[in-house]
Design an enzyme around this catalytic site. Structure first.
Site, PDB file in Angstrom:
ATOM      1  CD  GLU A  94       8.262   0.142   7.671  1.00 42.77           C
ATOM      2  OE1 GLU A  94       8.461   1.227   7.097  1.00 42.77           O
ATOM      3  OE2 GLU A  94       7.264  -0.570   7.446  1.00 42.77           O
ATOM      4  CE  LYS A 113       3.497  -5.763   4.152  1.00 45.56           C
ATOM      5  NZ  LYS A 113       3.014  -4.524   4.836  1.00 45.56           N
ATOM      6  CG  ASP A 124      -0.362  -0.099   2.527  1.00 47.26           C
ATOM      7  OD1 ASP A 124       0.879  -0.122   2.630  1.00 47.26           O
ATOM      8  OD2 ASP A 124      -1.121  -0.155   3.524  1.00 47.26           O
ATOM      9  CB  SER A 125       4.562   1.665  -0.261  1.00 48.89           C
ATOM     10  OG  SER A 125       4.709   0.492  -1.043  1.00 48.89           O
ATOM     11  CD  GLU A 158       0.727  -1.393   8.110  1.00 53.19           C
ATOM     12  OE1 GLU A 158       1.139  -1.124   6.982  1.00 53.19           O
ATOM     13  OE2 GLU A 158       0.447  -0.533   8.969  1.00 53.19           O
ATOM     14  CG  ASP A 209       0.853  -4.035   2.211  1.00 52.29           C
ATOM     15  OD1 ASP A 209       1.243  -4.942   2.966  1.00 52.29           O
ATOM     16  OD2 ASP A 209       1.536  -3.034   1.943  1.00 52.29           O
TER      17      ASP A 209
END
Length: 275
Positions: free
Chosen positions: A184, A115, A48-49, A117, A87
């Site tokens: 991260e 993925k 999602d970057s 978070e 993501d």
């Protein structure tokens, strides 16, 4: 679905079994997916970057499920033999049922794994997905979708309490059956300790050289990301963990190959890239 999950999983499992470092790279389209696969990238992350590097936003918070599905399909079309992680965008996994519905959509679009978070409540959501045959990568440490709650882009795990929380979350995620734990922006010593304490492979970004593998954003690897579209590039400073692999090479594919080789030979990340 263009990707062959059994073939991609077999290649990745063999690599992990041999203890070889894993080279992961973000990717958002078919052209770069094809190039990255040819350069030997082990895992492609549809991150999602894309909200920042493709859409020009300040962060990842505006990225939607439709965005992620579209870009996952694009990457799957270009890299039929590579393991793909997509993501889960913000607000797409607030509860187990919603998480499963949206994760299925990403798998159907061509991802092999999703993925998500955070630790805490996310552990049960990860467990639910794994229990329903959706492979999961956990993302701990600095979590971009929580950037506002974290007060900006800050290193995590510097205090004893924070380090303990991240470690406990990593252990819990591993016990829940996730396939990878991405760490991260945490101190290298903490990432080394976590990697040694869980059976699940770890992927680092700003987490030192002792993780099982490394990931970078493609545009960072090429040295072409200069911050959000509406801000002056001269005001942007790359994070410490970023290295421009395009310097000293004569093509983008050579730069990606140089990144893969540096990860495999354990020359990246170097001490200057670590916290």
């Amino acid at each position: 679905m263009p990707n062959n999950p059994s073939s991609a999983h077999s290649k990745l499992s063999q690599l992990i079994g041999l203890g070889e470092k894993i080279a992961m790279l973000t990717c958002y389209d078919a052209t770069f997916a094809k190039l990255s696969e040819a350069a030997g990238v082990d895992i492609l992350l549809i991150g999602d970057s894309l909200g920042m590097v493709l859409q020009g936003a300040d962060n990842t918070l505006s990225v939607t499920m439709q965005d992620m599905i579209y870009h996952t399909r694009c990457v799957a079309a270009g890299a039929p033999s590579t393991w793909l992680i997509a993501d889960m965008p913000v607000s797409s996994y607030d509860n187990p049922e919603q998480a499963y519905t949206n994760a299925k959509r990403l798998i159907e679009a061509g991802a092999h794994m999703v993925k998500l978070e955070g630790g805490g409540a996310m552990i049960e959501i990860a467990r639910h997905l794994v229990g329903h045959h959706i492979p999961v990568c956990a993302h701990l440490g600095f979590t971009p979708q929580s950037v506002e709650q974290l007060g900006g882009y800050k290193i995590q795990g510097k205090t004893e309490d924070s380090a303990k929380r991240i470690t406990l979350d990593a252990v819990a995620m591993s016990n829940a059956g996730v396939g990878f734990v991405l760490l991260e922006m945490v101190p290298a010593a903490l990432a080394k300790q976590i990697t040694a304490s869980i059976a699940t492979p770890t992927i680092g970004i700003g987490a030192g050289p002792d993780c099982s593998g490394q990931v970078l954003v493609l545009q960072d690897l090429l040295g072409i990301y200069t911050g959000p579209a509406h801000k002056n590039p001269s005001d942007f400073k790359s994070p410490r963990f970023v290295h421009n692999f395009l310097q000293g090479t004569n093509s983008i594919q050579a730069a990606v190959s140089a990144y893969v080789l540096a990860v495999k030979q354990k020359t990246f990340p170097a001490p200057q890239h670590c916290y």
